[in-house]
Structure formats: C-alpha cells, structure tokens
Motif scaffolding. Structure first.
Motif, PDB file in Angstrom:
ATOM      1  N   ARG A  25       0.826  -1.216  -0.095  1.00 39.16           N
ATOM      2  CA  ARG A  25      -0.181  -0.093  -0.099  1.00 39.16           C
ATOM      3  C   ARG A  25       0.872   1.156   0.050  1.00 39.16           C
ATOM      4  O   ARG A  25       1.659   1.379   0.880  1.00 39.16           O
ATOM      5  CB  ARG A  25      -1.011  -0.064   1.116  1.00 39.16           C
ATOM      6  CG  ARG A  25      -1.521   1.280   1.622  1.00 39.16           C
ATOM      7  CD  ARG A  25      -3.128   1.393   1.358  1.00 39.16           C
ATOM      8  NE  ARG A  25      -3.669   2.325   2.148  1.00 39.16           N
ATOM      9  CZ  ARG A  25      -3.848   3.516   1.589  1.00 39.16           C
ATOM     10  NH1 ARG A  25      -3.273   3.803   0.501  1.00 39.16           N
ATOM     11  NH2 ARG A  25      -4.670   4.399   2.182  1.00 39.16           N
ATOM     12  N   ILE A  26       0.581   2.160  -0.998  1.00 45.67           N
ATOM     13  CA  ILE A  26       1.266   3.463  -0.863  1.00 45.67           C
ATOM     14  C   ILE A  26       0.612   4.471  -0.458  1.00 45.67           C
ATOM     15  O   ILE A  26      -0.602   4.574  -1.104  1.00 45.67           O
ATOM     16  CB  ILE A  26       1.993   3.777  -2.484  1.00 45.67           C
ATOM     17  CG1 ILE A  26       2.749   2.244  -3.154  1.00 45.67           C
ATOM     18  CG2 ILE A  26       2.746   5.077  -2.755  1.00 45.67           C
ATOM     19  CD1 ILE A  26       3.050   2.498  -4.409  1.00 45.67           C
ATOM     20  N   VAL A  27       1.043   5.147   0.277  1.00 51.96           N
ATOM     21  CA  VAL A  27       0.448   6.362   0.915  1.00 51.96           C
ATOM     22  C   VAL A  27       0.942   7.569   0.473  1.00 51.96           C
ATOM     23  O   VAL A  27       2.173   7.844   0.728  1.00 51.96           O
ATOM     24  CB  VAL A  27       0.589   6.423   2.432  1.00 51.96           C
ATOM     25  CG1 VAL A  27      -0.132   7.455   3.052  1.00 51.96           C
ATOM     26  CG2 VAL A  27      -0.016   5.005   3.211  1.00 51.96           C
ATOM     27  N   PHE A  28       0.130   8.263  -0.312  1.00 55.03           N
ATOM     28  CA  PHE A  28       0.627   9.540  -0.881  1.00 55.03           C
ATOM     29  C   PHE A  28       0.523  10.789  -0.085  1.00 55.03           C
ATOM     30  O   PHE A  28      -0.435  10.709   1.040  1.00 55.03           O
ATOM     31  CB  PHE A  28      -0.118  10.103  -2.338  1.00 55.03           C
ATOM     32  CG  PHE A  28       0.007   8.703  -3.192  1.00 55.03           C
ATOM     33  CD1 PHE A  28       1.094   8.729  -4.042  1.00 55.03           C
ATOM     34  CD2 PHE A  28      -1.013   7.642  -3.455  1.00 55.03           C
ATOM     35  CE1 PHE A  28       1.417   7.858  -5.123  1.00 55.03           C
ATOM     36  CE2 PHE A  28      -0.660   6.748  -4.517  1.00 55.03           C
ATOM     37  CZ  PHE A  28       0.425   6.780  -5.202  1.00 55.03           C
ATOM     38  N   ASP A  29       1.107  11.805  -0.111  1.00 52.35           N
ATOM     39  CA  ASP A  29       1.114  12.963   0.743  1.00 52.35           C
ATOM     40  C   ASP A  29       0.142  13.850   0.289  1.00 52.35           C
ATOM     41  O   ASP A  29       0.381  15.003  -0.261  1.00 52.35           O
ATOM     42  CB  ASP A  29       2.384  13.554   0.835  1.00 52.35           C
ATOM     43  CG  ASP A  29       2.750  14.566   1.958  1.00 52.35           C
ATOM     44  OD1 ASP A  29       1.924  14.682   2.954  1.00 52.35           O
ATOM     45  OD2 ASP A  29       3.499  15.333   1.652  1.00 52.35           O
ATOM     46  N   THR A  30      -0.980  13.419   0.343  1.00 55.33           N
ATOM     47  CA  THR A  30      -2.300  14.264   0.122  1.00 55.33           C
ATOM     48  C   THR A  30      -3.309  14.039   1.127  1.00 55.33           C
ATOM     49  O   THR A  30      -3.467  13.202   1.937  1.00 55.33           O
ATOM     50  CB  THR A  30      -2.769  13.805  -1.206  1.00 55.33           C
ATOM     51  OG1 THR A  30      -3.432  12.226  -1.279  1.00 55.33           O
ATOM     52  CG2 THR A  30      -1.860  13.736  -2.453  1.00 55.33           C
ATOM     53  N   ARG A  31      -4.115  15.059   1.266  1.00 51.38           N
ATOM     54  CA  ARG A  31      -5.130  15.212   2.349  1.00 51.38           C
ATOM     55  C   ARG A  31      -5.841  13.954   2.357  1.00 51.38           C
ATOM     56  O   ARG A  31      -6.336  13.330   3.437  1.00 51.38           O
ATOM     57  CB  ARG A  31      -5.854  16.491   2.152  1.00 51.38           C
ATOM     58  CG  ARG A  31      -6.897  16.686   3.351  1.00 51.38           C
ATOM     59  CD  ARG A  31      -7.602  18.040   3.235  1.00 51.38           C
ATOM     60  NE  ARG A  31      -8.273  18.194   4.356  1.00 51.38           N
ATOM     61  CZ  ARG A  31      -8.575  19.525   4.852  1.00 51.38           C
ATOM     62  NH1 ARG A  31      -8.008  20.520   3.951  1.00 51.38           N
ATOM     63  NH2 ARG A  31      -9.277  19.818   5.901  1.00 51.38           N
ATOM     64  N   PHE A  32      -6.407  13.547   1.003  1.00 52.26           N
ATOM     65  CA  PHE A  32      -7.455  12.350   0.957  1.00 52.26           C
ATOM     66  C   PHE A  32      -6.762  11.029   1.410  1.00 52.26           C
ATOM     67  O   PHE A  32      -7.515  10.269   2.304  1.00 52.26           O
ATOM     68  CB  PHE A  32      -8.152  12.226  -0.260  1.00 52.26           C
ATOM     69  CG  PHE A  32      -8.891  11.178  -0.700  1.00 52.26           C
ATOM     70  CD1 PHE A  32      -9.997  10.941   0.153  1.00 52.26           C
ATOM     71  CD2 PHE A  32      -8.604  10.767  -1.770  1.00 52.26           C
ATOM     72  CE1 PHE A  32     -11.059   9.932  -0.306  1.00 52.26           C
ATOM     73  CE2 PHE A  32      -9.753   9.436  -1.936  1.00 52.26           C
ATOM     74  CZ  PHE A  32     -10.795   9.195  -1.303  1.00 52.26           C
ATOM     75  N   ASP A  33      -5.482  10.827   1.049  1.00 51.04           N
ATOM     76  CA  ASP A  33      -4.829   9.583   1.147  1.00 51.04           C
ATOM     77  C   ASP A  33      -4.482   9.586   2.600  1.00 51.04           C
ATOM     78  O   ASP A  33      -4.426   8.596   3.289  1.00 51.04           O
ATOM     79  CB  ASP A  33      -3.899   9.272   0.314  1.00 51.04           C
ATOM     80  CG  ASP A  33      -3.429   8.072   0.016  1.00 51.04           C
ATOM     81  OD1 ASP A  33      -4.345   7.195   0.057  1.00 51.04           O
ATOM     82  OD2 ASP A  33      -2.352   7.627  -0.352  1.00 51.04           O
ATOM     83  N   ARG A  34      -4.148  10.530   3.589  1.00 52.80           N
ATOM     84  CA  ARG A  34      -3.816  10.610   4.769  1.00 52.80           C
ATOM     85  C   ARG A  34      -4.860  10.335   5.623  1.00 52.80           C
ATOM     86  O   ARG A  34      -5.024   9.605   6.555  1.00 52.80           O
ATOM     87  CB  ARG A  34      -3.263  11.994   5.116  1.00 52.80           C
ATOM     88  CG  ARG A  34      -1.656  12.065   4.695  1.00 52.80           C
ATOM     89  CD  ARG A  34      -1.024  13.194   5.378  1.00 52.80           C
ATOM     90  NE  ARG A  34      -1.755  14.581   4.953  1.00 52.80           N
ATOM     91  CZ  ARG A  34      -1.446  15.363   4.282  1.00 52.80           C
ATOM     92  NH1 ARG A  34      -0.512  15.248   3.396  1.00 52.80           N
ATOM     93  NH2 ARG A  34      -2.298  16.449   4.272  1.00 52.80           N
TER      94      ARG A  34
END
Length: 136
Positions: A25-34
């Motif tokens: 699982r890759i967690v991107f540094d965006t509000r939605f993904d966080r």
C-alpha cells in the motif's frame, strides 16, 4: 532552504508499507490519502462502496484530478459506512474551503478587472461587466 513546488498531478509518496507479505500500500502525501490511512480505510473497499473504480480513486489520491460534488458526497458517505464513524465529514477528506492564497488571488483578479468599483455597482451581462445606472 530552497522550497520547490510540485506540479499538479504529481504526488509525493509519503510512505510505503507491506501488508500481509505481498500486498503493498502506497500512501501519498495528500489530504485524501492521509485521511484514508489514518482511519485504516482500504481505498478499493471505499471505491466499491462509493460506486467508483479503483483507478478513479487512485487519481483522486494522487490529486491528478479534482472530485466533483457528487463524487465528494458519495465518497464521504462510503467512508462513513466503511469506517462506521458518522463524524467523518467531506472537509476531513478533501480541501473544500478556500485557503488564504485562493482568496487573495480572487481579490486581485476582481480588483484588476473592476477597479475601485464596489460589487453592488456592477451588473454582469454576458461576458462584459457594466456599471449599474443609478436613479437620481
């Protein structure tokens, strides 16, 4: 310290984690993904519950696209159902309130096109703006 801005549509990877051996699982540094990561919500399950494809959710997670109002409603409702938490709001998932930079930019555009006129003195007709005629 040099600050570099990222181009729209290029997401910065926040964290990569391995779940159950082979699944990554890759967690991107965006509000939605966080927000999804903080509540342990799998994006594919949220996508299924919202009625959207996992590819669409990936583009949202990377901020390659902006969600429509209908998508915001459906995804927020899906997150509430999947997490079982009725306190989740659309503002938790997406940046829907304008920030100070956006307000300042709108103010500058308005001042540049309308000069010192007040908003109530402007009548919008088609593509042009004309001052309202005042009764004497």
């Amino acid at each position: 310290m040099k600050v570099t801005r990222r181009r729209p549509g290029t997401a910065v990877v926040h964290r990569v984690e391995t779940v159950s051996g082979t699944l990554t699982r890759i967690v991107f540094d965006t509000r939605f993904d966080r927000a999804l990561d903080a509540r342990d919500l799998p994006p594919t399950i949220v996508a299924d519950a919202a009625g959207y494809s996992r590819q669409y959710m990936l583009r949202l997670r990377k901020e390659q696209i902006e969600p429509t109002l209908g998508a915001i409603r459906a995804i927020t409702a899906a997150c509430i159902v999947v997490a079982g938490d009725p306190t989740i709001s659309a503002n938790d998932l997406f940046a829907i309130a304008p920030d100070e930079d956006a307000i300042a930019a709108a103010r500058n555009r308005f001042a540049a096109t309308n000069g010192p006129k007040r908003l109530r003195d402007i009548r919008v007709t088609g593509r042009t703006t004309q001052p309202r005629k005042r009764k004497a």
